[in-house]
Motif scaffolding. Structure first.
Motif, PDB file in Angstrom:
ATOM      1  N   ARG A 275      34.754  -2.028  33.469  1.00 31.13           N
ATOM      2  CA  ARG A 275      34.067  -1.153  34.410  1.00 31.13           C
ATOM      3  C   ARG A 275      34.267  -1.610  35.849  1.00 31.13           C
ATOM      4  O   ARG A 275      34.555  -0.800  36.736  1.00 31.13           O
ATOM      5  N   ALA A 276      34.131  -2.924  36.086  1.00 30.10           N
ATOM      6  CA  ALA A 276      34.275  -3.442  37.455  1.00 30.10           C
ATOM      7  C   ALA A 276      35.694  -3.196  37.972  1.00 30.10           C
ATOM      8  O   ALA A 276      35.886  -2.781  39.126  1.00 30.10           O
ATOM      9  N   GLU A 277      36.680  -3.459  37.113  1.00 32.31           N
ATOM     10  CA  GLU A 277      38.059  -3.214  37.537  1.00 32.31           C
ATOM     11  C   GLU A 277      38.302  -1.731  37.782  1.00 32.31           C
ATOM     12  O   GLU A 277      39.006  -1.347  38.721  1.00 32.31           O
ATOM     13  N   LEU A 278      37.709  -0.886  36.949  1.00 27.03           N
ATOM     14  CA  LEU A 278      37.883   0.550  37.135  1.00 27.03           C
ATOM     15  C   LEU A 278      37.243   1.017  38.437  1.00 27.03           C
ATOM     16  O   LEU A 278      37.828   1.818  39.182  1.00 27.03           O
ATOM     17  N   MET A 279      36.032   0.495  38.731  1.00 25.80           N
ATOM     18  CA  MET A 279      35.379   0.865  39.980  1.00 25.80           C
ATOM     19  C   MET A 279      36.183   0.373  41.179  1.00 25.80           C
ATOM     20  O   MET A 279      36.311   1.067  42.190  1.00 25.80           O
ATOM     21  N   SER A 280      36.730  -0.849  41.034  1.00 22.80           N
ATOM     22  CA  SER A 280      37.552  -1.379  42.129  1.00 22.80           C
ATOM     23  C   SER A 280      38.809  -0.539  42.325  1.00 22.80           C
ATOM     24  O   SER A 280      39.209  -0.236  43.458  1.00 22.80           O
ATOM     25  N   THR A 281      39.413  -0.145  41.214  1.00 17.35           N
ATOM     26  CA  THR A 281      40.619   0.686  41.307  1.00 17.35           C
ATOM     27  C   THR A 281      40.298   2.036  41.941  1.00 17.35           C
ATOM     28  O   THR A 281      41.047   2.535  42.791  1.00 17.35           O
ATOM     29  N   LEU A 282      39.182   2.642  41.529  1.00 14.97           N
ATOM     30  CA  LEU A 282      38.785   3.921  42.118  1.00 14.97           C
ATOM     31  C   LEU A 282      38.494   3.791  43.609  1.00 14.97           C
ATOM     32  O   LEU A 282      38.858   4.657  44.417  1.00 14.97           O
ATOM     33  N   ASP A 284      39.747   1.512  45.625  1.00 15.96           N
ATOM     34  CA  ASP A 284      41.027   1.295  46.302  1.00 15.96           C
ATOM     35  C   ASP A 284      41.799   2.611  46.432  1.00 15.96           C
ATOM     36  O   ASP A 284      42.382   2.900  47.486  1.00 15.96           O
ATOM     37  N   LEU A 285      41.778   3.411  45.368  1.00 14.75           N
ATOM     38  CA  LEU A 285      42.471   4.695  45.433  1.00 14.75           C
ATOM     39  C   LEU A 285      41.810   5.618  46.458  1.00 14.75           C
ATOM     40  O   LEU A 285      42.497   6.371  47.163  1.00 14.75           O
ATOM     41  N   GLY A 286      40.462   5.560  46.534  1.00 12.39           N
ATOM     42  CA  GLY A 286      39.781   6.375  47.535  1.00 12.39           C
ATOM     43  C   GLY A 286      40.144   5.957  48.946  1.00 12.39           C
ATOM     44  O   GLY A 286      40.364   6.806  49.827  1.00 12.39           O
ATOM     45  N   SER A 287      40.214   4.649  49.179  1.00  8.08           N
ATOM     46  CA  SER A 287      40.588   4.153  50.510  1.00  8.08           C
ATOM     47  C   SER A 287      42.007   4.549  50.854  1.00  8.08           C
ATOM     48  O   SER A 287      42.305   4.974  51.984  1.00  8.08           O
ATOM     49  N   ARG A 288      42.889   4.416  49.851  1.00  9.35           N
ATOM     50  CA  ARG A 288      44.285   4.781  50.106  1.00  9.35           C
ATOM     51  C   ARG A 288      44.412   6.288  50.362  1.00  9.35           C
ATOM     52  O   ARG A 288      45.205   6.728  51.196  1.00  9.35           O
ATOM     53  N   LYS A 289      43.618   7.074  49.634  1.00 11.83           N
ATOM     54  CA  LYS A 289      43.667   8.520  49.846  1.00 11.83           C
ATOM     55  C   LYS A 289      43.189   8.889  51.247  1.00 11.83           C
ATOM     56  O   LYS A 289      43.789   9.734  51.925  1.00 11.83           O
TER      57      LYS A 289
END
Length: 479
Positions: A275-282, A284-289
């Motif tokens: 869950r933590a990795e998924l939240m971090s990935t999301l 990061d993807l939001g920031s990149r978007k």
């Protein structure tokens, strides 16, 4: 030398001798434990009993397993399988041979188990149960996970703790035995049971199934090598993860499952992401978007500025239209006066043709046409009326010709019953029946006399009607 006299030897019947031999064999041996290779096995008989032979290099022993005993056996007999059996030695008088009635059957060592496992693997692989093409993809984040394992072992606790650490999910546990004679049936029934649950409701179907067990020997894990378990796993419509034993333990359910996990804990890791990795990935993807959107916005702003510089000035764009508008404004008064003059000339030309004399002439011609049309309409109306009167007279004459009153005027009479219905034969007239007779000049009421069934002519007594007395018309049917 003469032959010995045998007259004093005891005489046996065949049945007596067979029974004596049966008692001798059963008393001398009782329960025995025999090792040999199964030969002549053709599956259960129609009665459910199993017949085959045990053999080695030098001898052969007939064997039988009764239906009830065979159904409880964990290891089933197969052709060429080396086994150790325990049972009672007895005879079969019908064929004069001895046999063993088997109570239990087990494989003769690890080598026999491996041989049976390899043969079963080849058989199931040939049926296509292990093909990669039929394996399903695992859901990325299942809403509910079904776990088939022992509810008292450490396996279920490891799976629950691992799911709690990574990504908590709803878990449904189907408790089963993972070792023993009934373990295979319970595991297969659990797989079918999860697949039979409805897709919605308080107890909905899980999105993923985990079949788990801790490590053990080949005999301990044998339930997961049974055909019923392998076929149930292959037929599951829910993606299934096999987590049986340790990493070095291989069972046949591992080949039929959609995914194999080396351990039950690894199965939980495969089932859900962290869950933590998924939240971090999301995140990061939001920031990149967001950064990508800003860069794209800046790029389009720069392009817009560059394009705006290439455009001409506003005054330059409007210079030519302004000049054209001024020119049109200058020509507009002259054009309006010229247009008015043209229409005035045309009106004057038309008015000159509309003189009083010309109008009077046209009115006279229209009046003449109207009078002529009126005369023609009157003539046509008179002709039409005359034709219609002639057709009406013809129809009246035809109606008079077809009327029954013309027949009455020629001397005939119309006889009716009291209900006013015409009577067409004497058979319809009964004695004492009231009749209504119509002549050409009037009607007379009468009563029938006699029996018309035997006499074709009846006598009728006239009654007074219309002011006539008894001496009026008289009897209609009198002789």
């Amino acid at each position: 030398m003469s032959e010995p006299v045998l007259n004093n030897v005891v005489e046996w019947t065949v049945s007596e001798l067979s029974a004596a031999l049966k008692r001798t064999v059963e008393d001398a041996y009782g329960f025995v434990r025999v090792r040999g290779e199964i030969s002549g096995f053709k599956g259960p008989h129609s009665s459910g009993h199993v017949y085959f032979a045990l053999k080695d290099e030098n001898a052969c022993l007939q064997a039988v397993i009764w239906k009830g005993t065979y159904g409880r056996m964990r290891v089933k007999a197969e052709e060429g399988l080396e086994v150790i059996v325990t049972g009672r030695l007895t005879t079969y008088p019908g064929r004069s041979n001895y046999q063993i009635v088997i109570d239990s059957l087990e494989l003769a060592g690890i080598g026999a188990l491996m041989k049976l496992l390899e043969e079963r693997k080849k058989k199931l692989a040939a049926e296509g149960l292990f093909d990669e093409a039929r394996k399903q993809l695992l859901p990325f984040l299942p809403a509910a996970i079904g776990v088939i394992t022992s509810p008292t072992g450490a396996v279920i606790r490891d799976i629950l703790h691992r799911l709690e650490d990574r990504f908590p999910r709803h878990v449904m546990v189907w408790p089963v035995r993972v070792q023993g004679d009934t373990a295979a049936k319970e595991v297969a029934a659990a797989i079918h049971g999860f697949n039979a649950l409805p897709e919605s409701g308080p107890l909905r179907r899980p999105d993923l199934i985990i079949v788990a067990r801790g490590g053990g020997s080949l005999e301990d894990l044998w339930a997961f090598n049974e055909e019923m378990v392998v076929r149930a796993a292959a037929a599951s419509m829910i993606p299934l993860i096999s987590a049986v034993g340790h990493e070095t333990d291989i069972t046949l359910i591992d080949f039929a499952a959609d995914r194999r996990a080396p351990t039950p804990t690894a199965a939980a890791e495969i089932a859900v992401p962290v869950r933590a990795e998924l939240m971090s990935t999301l995140s990061d993807l939001g920031s990149r978007k967001l950064a990508c959107w800003r860069r794209n916005l800046d790029r389009h702003r720069k392009e817009l500025n560059l394009l705006s510089r290439a455009l001409p000035a506003l005054d330059e764009l409007l210079a030519v239209p302004r000049q054209r508008l001024d020119a049109c404004a200058g020509r507009l008064p002259r054009a309006l006066r010229a247009n008015a003059q043209i229409h005035h000339t045309h009106l004057t030309r038309v008015a000159s043709r509309l003189s009083p004399r010309l109008l009077s002439h046209r009115i006279d011609r229209c009046k003449e046409h109207t009078l002529a049309f009126g005369d023609r309409a009157q003539r046509a109306f008179r002709i039409s009326i005359a034709g219609r009167i002639q057709r009406l007279r013809s129809a009246g004459q035809l109606l008079t010709a077809y009327s029954y009153r013309g027949v009455l005027a020629r001397g005939f009479a119309l006889v009716r019953d009291s209900g006013g219905h015409p009577l067409r034969s004497s058979a319809a007239v009964e004695g004492g029946m009231r009749l209504d007779i119509e002549f050409g000049d009037g009607r007379v009421a009468a009563t029938a006399d006699g029996e018309p069934a035997s006499k074709p002519v009846s006598r009728v007594k006239p009654r007074e009607r219309g002011g006539q007395g008894s001496g009026g018309q008289g009897s209609l049917f009198g002789s």
